[in-house]
Design a protein around this motif. Sequence first.
Motif, mmCIF file in Angstrom:
data_model
loop_
_atom_site.group_PDB
_atom_site.id
_atom_site.type_symbol
_atom_site.label_atom_id
_atom_site.label_comp_id
_atom_site.label_asym_id
_atom_site.label_seq_id
_atom_site.Cartn_x
_atom_site.Cartn_y
_atom_site.Cartn_z
ATOM 1 N N ASP A 53 -3.149 2.543 -6.243
ATOM 2 C CA ASP A 53 -2.930 3.654 -5.291
ATOM 3 C C ASP A 53 -4.771 3.755 -4.893
ATOM 4 O OD1 ASP A 53 -2.843 5.660 -3.897
ATOM 5 O OD2 ASP A 53 -2.665 7.027 -5.352
ATOM 6 N N ASP A 73 0.910 -1.272 -0.095
ATOM 7 C CA ASP A 73 0.046 -0.206 -0.036
ATOM 8 C C ASP A 73 0.928 1.194 -0.677
ATOM 9 O OD1 ASP A 73 -2.430 -1.546 0.502
ATOM 10 O OD2 ASP A 73 -1.857 -1.580 2.955
ATOM 11 N N TYR A 132 -0.763 9.528 1.533
ATOM 12 C CA TYR A 132 -1.788 8.477 1.849
ATOM 13 C C TYR A 132 -3.255 8.186 2.093
ATOM 14 C CZ TYR A 132 3.142 7.050 3.220
ATOM 15 O OH TYR A 132 4.901 6.867 2.642
ATOM 16 N N SER A 133 -3.938 7.541 1.377
ATOM 17 C CA SER A 133 -5.882 6.981 1.498
ATOM 18 C C SER A 133 -6.166 5.734 1.993
ATOM 19 C CB SER A 133 -5.770 7.548 0.324
ATOM 20 O OG SER A 133 -7.173 7.504 0.101
ATOM 21 N N GLN A 185 1.522 3.865 -3.553
ATOM 22 C CA GLN A 185 0.802 5.187 -3.120
ATOM 23 C C GLN A 185 2.520 6.461 -3.194
ATOM 24 O OE1 GLN A 185 1.722 8.466 -1.294
ATOM 25 N NE2 GLN A 185 0.564 9.554 -2.671
#
Length: 395
Positions: free
Chosen positions: A121, A110, A132-133, A114
């Motif tokens: 992403d 993850d 980040y999300s 990103q």
Amino acid sequence: MEWIEPSTLPPIQTFSIMDAVSSVQDQSQIGSEVTPDKVLSWYKNMLTVNIMDSIMFDAQRHGRVSFYMVSHGEEAVMVGSAAALAPEDVITCQYREHGVFLQRGFELKDFMSQLTANKNDPGKGRNMPVHYSGKSKVNIHAVASTLGTQIPHATGAAYALKMQDLEDGAPRRVAAAYFGEGAASEGDFHGALSVAATRNCPVIFICRNNGFAISTPAAQQYRGDGIASRGAGYGIETLRVDGTDIFAVYEATKEARRRALEGNCRPILLELMSYRISHHSTSDDSAAYRKGEEVALWKSEKRNPVARLRRWLEREGLWDEDKDKAAKDEIRADIIRNLTSAEKEKKPALHAIFSDVYAKLTEEVEEQRAELRRLMEKYPQEYDCDQHEGGIQGL
């Protein structure tokens, strides 16, 4: 007349559990749920953040990513506080909370997706690296560059959670906002605390006081006794904590969560004292505004949060030099493998340039998309459409 003279007031005390040599004198301060296995997992997450920061800083210098922000010196702040929050709690971050994401379930894939802006992403490559999300995966809202905006967002989220919990009987939840002491100079900070206090919102304001707002030292940011002194002015319960002591960070955050949900709910302010050992970002050279001796002091075993926890683990017979080397080698290999793999993935589909703004694209946006496709088809050598998922057909 009884004037309040700030210079005559005693400084706010700092809560800690470990002493200068990483010993715990009062075991009753640590909850029974803090098992050796749990502490080992915290340490490995802190190591992962530390090693990832080192690798990605170098990767930026090699041109593999465009930007990066390191959190060296603040690993205990992130991992320890996140460990004390419940999975259902809502979090808003600034941009140095890698450890919060990791502790709540973000994986290396993850992070690398990103950082390299590939098709995996969730932000679809629209934001700069380290933003980040993870809302759908770890219940953390997307990071934004704008300083301090996440603080009132957390207040609003907390008020909504309070209303929802009263209605549906769900497990009571809090919102938590992470920010630096520099962001506490923004109007968003003051507005958020005022609303949270007057509306009894179950929100924990977690201030990372790492000593610097980019190149501005704390001594030039405010005259009062840190950020903790501001809590009382808004009628908010406040605690200052040693941010290099992961046990103190964990226990303080756990108690903050309990207090925030007690009775009719209320906000809590935590000031976690640490030091930004690293540069502010890959765009910064901190040697221009601070001395190397100062940084070296905070890298020492007495103050470095990773070294402090390692020393405790070794004293407890849970860790040694061989285990540490093996863990570091494995973590480093995993990070490099995930980075290399992420770089080989396709970029997000080109239609992501236009999606997620309107439920249905407006006439003007449709015209813009058609014009972009025309230009790409006319001058294919000028565009890297083949690097995106679906190529030009993905537009």
